[in-house]
Design a protein around this motif. Structure first.
Motif, PDB file in Angstrom:
ATOM      1  N   TRP A  18      41.457  36.414  50.728  1.00 27.05           N
ATOM      2  CA  TRP A  18      40.590  37.575  50.976  1.00 27.05           C
ATOM      3  C   TRP A  18      39.817  37.372  52.283  1.00 27.05           C
ATOM      4  O   TRP A  18      39.303  36.278  52.556  1.00 27.05           O
ATOM      5  N   VAL A  19      39.717  38.417  53.048  1.00 28.35           N
ATOM      6  CA  VAL A  19      38.979  38.306  54.311  1.00 28.35           C
ATOM      7  C   VAL A  19      37.486  38.507  54.103  1.00 28.35           C
ATOM      8  O   VAL A  19      36.680  38.110  54.954  1.00 28.35           O
ATOM      9  N   ARG A  20      37.117  39.122  52.993  1.00 27.23           N
ATOM     10  CA  ARG A  20      35.701  39.340  52.696  1.00 27.23           C
ATOM     11  C   ARG A  20      35.439  39.067  51.221  1.00 27.23           C
ATOM     12  O   ARG A  20      36.315  39.255  50.371  1.00 27.23           O
ATOM     13  N   TRP A  21      34.219  38.678  50.914  1.00 26.22           N
ATOM     14  CA  TRP A  21      33.839  38.445  49.510  1.00 26.22           C
ATOM     15  C   TRP A  21      33.842  39.749  48.720  1.00 26.22           C
ATOM     16  O   TRP A  21      34.150  39.759  47.523  1.00 26.22           O
ATOM     17  N   ARG A  22      33.520  40.845  49.394  1.00 31.07           N
ATOM     18  CA  ARG A  22      33.516  42.131  48.695  1.00 31.07           C
ATOM     19  C   ARG A  22      34.908  42.483  48.180  1.00 31.07           C
ATOM     20  O   ARG A  22      35.063  42.992  47.064  1.00 31.07           O
ATOM     21  N   SER A  23      35.929  42.200  48.962  1.00 30.99           N
ATOM     22  CA  SER A  23      37.300  42.458  48.522  1.00 30.99           C
ATOM     23  C   SER A  23      37.676  41.561  47.348  1.00 30.99           C
ATOM     24  O   SER A  23      38.349  42.001  46.395  1.00 30.99           O
ATOM     25  N   ALA A  24      37.248  40.315  47.396  1.00 23.73           N
ATOM     26  CA  ALA A  24      37.547  39.401  46.287  1.00 23.73           C
ATOM     27  C   ALA A  24      36.884  39.861  45.001  1.00 23.73           C
ATOM     28  O   ALA A  24      37.498  39.829  43.912  1.00 23.73           O
ATOM     29  N   VAL A  25      35.641  40.302  45.086  1.00 19.22           N
ATOM     30  CA  VAL A  25      34.934  40.774  43.890  1.00 19.22           C
ATOM     31  C   VAL A  25      35.605  42.029  43.334  1.00 19.22           C
ATOM     32  O   VAL A  25      35.773  42.192  42.106  1.00 19.22           O
ATOM     33  N   LEU A  26      36.025  42.938  44.215  1.00 18.46           N
ATOM     34  CA  LEU A  26      36.698  44.163  43.758  1.00 18.46           C
ATOM     35  C   LEU A  26      38.000  43.834  43.054  1.00 18.46           C
ATOM     36  O   LEU A  26      38.286  44.365  41.958  1.00 18.46           O
ATOM     37  N   ASP A  27      38.820  42.957  43.642  1.00 16.15           N
ATOM     38  CA  ASP A  27      40.096  42.609  43.012  1.00 16.15           C
ATOM     39  C   ASP A  27      39.890  41.884  41.687  1.00 16.15           C
ATOM     40  O   ASP A  27      40.648  42.094  40.725  1.00 16.15           O
ATOM     41  N   ALA A  28      38.887  41.025  41.634  1.00 15.83           N
ATOM     42  CA  ALA A  28      38.605  40.333  40.367  1.00 15.83           C
ATOM     43  C   ALA A  28      38.175  41.325  39.289  1.00 15.83           C
ATOM     44  O   ALA A  28      38.583  41.207  38.119  1.00 15.83           O
ATOM     45  N   SER A  29      37.377  42.309  39.655  1.00 14.90           N
ATOM     46  CA  SER A  29      36.949  43.318  38.672  1.00 14.90           C
ATOM     47  C   SER A  29      38.138  44.138  38.192  1.00 14.90           C
ATOM     48  O   SER A  29      38.277  44.422  36.978  1.00 14.90           O
ATOM     49  N   LEU A  30      39.006  44.549  39.126  1.00 13.97           N
ATOM     50  CA  LEU A  30      40.195  45.313  38.721  1.00 13.97           C
ATOM     51  C   LEU A  30      41.114  44.476  37.847  1.00 13.97           C
ATOM     52  O   LEU A  30      41.680  44.977  36.850  1.00 13.97           O
ATOM     53  N   ALA A  31      41.285  43.199  38.193  1.00 11.36           N
ATOM     54  CA  ALA A  31      42.140  42.330  37.387  1.00 11.36           C
ATOM     55  C   ALA A  31      41.557  42.137  35.991  1.00 11.36           C
ATOM     56  O   ALA A  31      42.298  42.113  34.988  1.00 11.36           O
ATOM     57  N   LEU A  32      40.230  42.017  35.886  1.00 10.55           N
ATOM     58  CA  LEU A  32      39.591  41.867  34.577  1.00 10.55           C
ATOM     59  C   LEU A  32      39.782  43.119  33.734  1.00 10.55           C
ATOM     60  O   LEU A  32      40.108  43.041  32.530  1.00 10.55           O
ATOM     61  N   ALA A  33      39.616  44.288  34.373  1.00  7.49           N
ATOM     62  CA  ALA A  33      39.823  45.538  33.632  1.00  7.49           C
ATOM     63  C   ALA A  33      41.276  45.688  33.212  1.00  7.49           C
ATOM     64  O   ALA A  33      41.587  46.136  32.078  1.00  7.49           O
ATOM     65  N   SER A  34      42.208  45.338  34.112  1.00 12.04           N
ATOM     66  CA  SER A  34      43.628  45.428  33.767  1.00 12.04           C
ATOM     67  C   SER A  34      43.994  44.468  32.642  1.00 12.04           C
ATOM     68  O   SER A  34      44.774  44.805  31.732  1.00 12.04           O
ATOM     69  N   ALA A  35      43.428  43.263  32.685  1.00 10.65           N
ATOM     70  CA  ALA A  35      43.701  42.293  31.617  1.00 10.65           C
ATOM     71  C   ALA A  35      43.171  42.790  30.281  1.00 10.65           C
ATOM     72  O   ALA A  35      43.831  42.642  29.223  1.00 10.65           O
ATOM     73  N   ALA A  36      41.985  43.394  30.287  1.00 13.83           N
ATOM     74  CA  ALA A  36      41.426  43.931  29.032  1.00 13.83           C
ATOM     75  C   ALA A  36      42.289  45.072  28.506  1.00 13.83           C
ATOM     76  O   ALA A  36      42.549  45.174  27.290  1.00 13.83           O
ATOM     77  N   GLU A  37      42.746  45.936  29.428  1.00 13.24           N
ATOM     78  CA  GLU A  37      43.599  47.054  28.983  1.00 13.24           C
ATOM     79  C   GLU A  37      44.904  46.538  28.394  1.00 13.24           C
ATOM     80  O   GLU A  37      45.322  46.967  27.308  1.00 13.24           O
TER      81      GLU A  37
END
Length: 461
Positions: A18-37
């Motif tokens: 990731w080039v920015r921490w904001r992108s890493a946090v966004l992808d981690a949140s999406l991955a967490l939501a996808s894993a829960a789904e």
């Protein structure tokens, strides 16, 4: 790693790919939501497949977490989402994966192929599930409902993320191209500014050289004659008072002439735009404009000699000495005790002011050098008017032996010959100087002539 244009231009400050921490946090949140789904959908998948529920939940968690890799491997994310489509899992992962894939810099054929596979997989799975529902009686709609639902669901799950990704990717690439062009223009402007500063510095140096040359030409000859007359005055003051008075008068005339020429030269610098520039604040001018103006003026002066002022430079006074004053110049040297002869060949003509000034200054400086370095030597001044050029030559013989009553040694800055050569070269002429075989010194110059209006040589008078 497949990235967008925005990520190419920004400095990497985030973890891993990731080039920015904001992108890493966004992808981690999406991955967490996808894993829960996927974990929730894994329960139903476990019941339908006859598997233990923990196995279905674990499978869903692992599959959904793959979305964390969407920026690094978008193809893998899309393939996983297609693979788990029969289990009715990964809807969020499919949408986000297709968007990331379309927004990346991958070839369009790869994006189209994967989008087509996702569309086909969603269409088939939706059709089979809807048909099973109709067969079980869960759905009581007509036969048209199953194909309509399948096609609508497949389009809804595929087209929006792909189109949005293509738009965002194109926009990012456009912004990257604009940023690159802006950076390129900034570098070009900086280079132009540096070149303009160099040209301005060159113009200032040229102006300083020109002023120094003019001052040397004006002062050196007159002051040299004054020193020679002063020495003669000192020698005859007691023996021949009448001659001493005559020499004193000549010294006074020389001084007045030198002051007059200096006053005329300095007056040009103090009048006109010079006074207005001193009285008013100087407006800010872009450095590139200054350099462009200086370069244009220098180019015009080099291309068209007739457009130059009379002093042989891009600036300066239009008034100055001419060849008509050459007799007076030679007479002044003769009055100082020099044995000098003047010979003129060809039809006398009127030339452009700067040509006449340059020819006059060459003869003047050559005579001054004779006073300085060969006092008492016989000197010949030759001037030849030719069809397309004017030639001049000042040659002195071997100076007499230094003895009692010899002329006073005059200081020399060593710039006289250089100044003459620069003047002649500026008009496209040839300048040669050097010692003769008999121990004297010769100064020769040839200058191409043009009429005051430019172009062809002027006619005779």
């Amino acid at each position: 790693m497949t990235t967008t244009g925005e990520e190419h231009t920004e400095a990497g400050t985030g973890p891993w790919w990731w080039v920015r921490w904001r992108s890493a946090v966004l992808d981690a949140s999406l991955a967490l939501a996808s894993a829960a789904e996927c974990a929730g959908e894994g329960i139903r998948f476990a019941h339908d497949a006859g598997l233990p529920v923990p196995v279905g939940v674990g499978f869903g968690l692992v599959a959904g977490a793959v979305l964390l890799l969407r920026r690094k491997w978008p193809i893998a994310v899309v393939l996983v989402s297609i693979a788990i489509t029969p289990a009715q899992m990964g809807f969020l992962m499919g949408l986000v994966g297709l968007y990331t894939l379309a927004a990346s810099e991958l070839p369009r054929r790869i994006i189209g192929a994967l989008a087509g596979m996702s569309f086909a997989g969603t269409l088939i799975v939706t059709f089979v599930r809807a048909h099973q529902g109709v067969v079980r009686g869960d759905v009581t709609m007509g036969d048209w409902f199953v194909p309509f639902l399948s096609i609508t669901t497949a389009i809804g799950m595929t087209a929006p993320p792909v189109l949005l990704g293509l738009y965002v990717g194109a926009r990012r690439r456009l912004m990257e191209s604009l940023r690159e062009r802006a950076d390129s223009l900034e570098r070009e402007l900086q280079l132009l500014a540096e070149r303009a500063e160099e040209r301005a510095e060159w113009a200032r140096n040229e102006e300083r050289t020109r002023i120094a040359r003019e001052m040397h030409d004006v002062v050196a000859h007159r002051v040299s004659l004054m020193v020679v007359h002063a020495a003669a005055l000192q020698a005859v003051a007691r023996k021949d008072p009448e001659k001493a008075v005559k020499n004193a008068a000549l010294v006074g005339d020389m001084g007045r002439q030198a002051l007059t020429e200096l006053r005329e030269m300095l007056g040009v610098l103090r009048t006109g735009d010079g006074l207005r520039a001193q009285a008013q604040p100087v407006p800010a001018v872009p450095l590139a404009a200054v350099g462009a103006a200086a370069a244009a003026a220098a180019s015009r002066a080099a291309d068209d000699p007739a457009d130059r002022p009379a002093n042989g430079s891009a600036h300066g006074p239009a008034d100055g000495p001419s060849l008509a004053e050459l007799d007076e110049l030679v007479g002044q040297s003769a009055a100082a005790g020099m044995v000098v002869e003047l010979s003129v060949e060809g039809d006398v003509r009127v030339y452009a002011a700067e040509v006449e000034q340059t020819a006059y200054r060459v003869v003047q400086e050559a005579l001054t050098n004779v006073h300085k370095h060969a006092a008492g030597a016989k000197t010949h001044v030759r001037l030849a008017h030719r069809v397309s050029e004017i030639a001049m030559q000042v040659e002195n013989g071997c100076p007499p032996e230094v003895g009692v009553g010899a002329a006073v040694r005059l200081p020399s800055g060593g710039n006289g010959l250089l100044g003459m050569k620069e003047r002649v070269a500026a008009l496209g002429g040839v300048f040669v100087s050097g010692p003769t075989d008999v121990g004297g010194f010769r100064v020769s110059a040839v200058i191409p002539v043009f009429s005051p209006s430019g172009g062809t040589p002027s006619g005779g008078v």
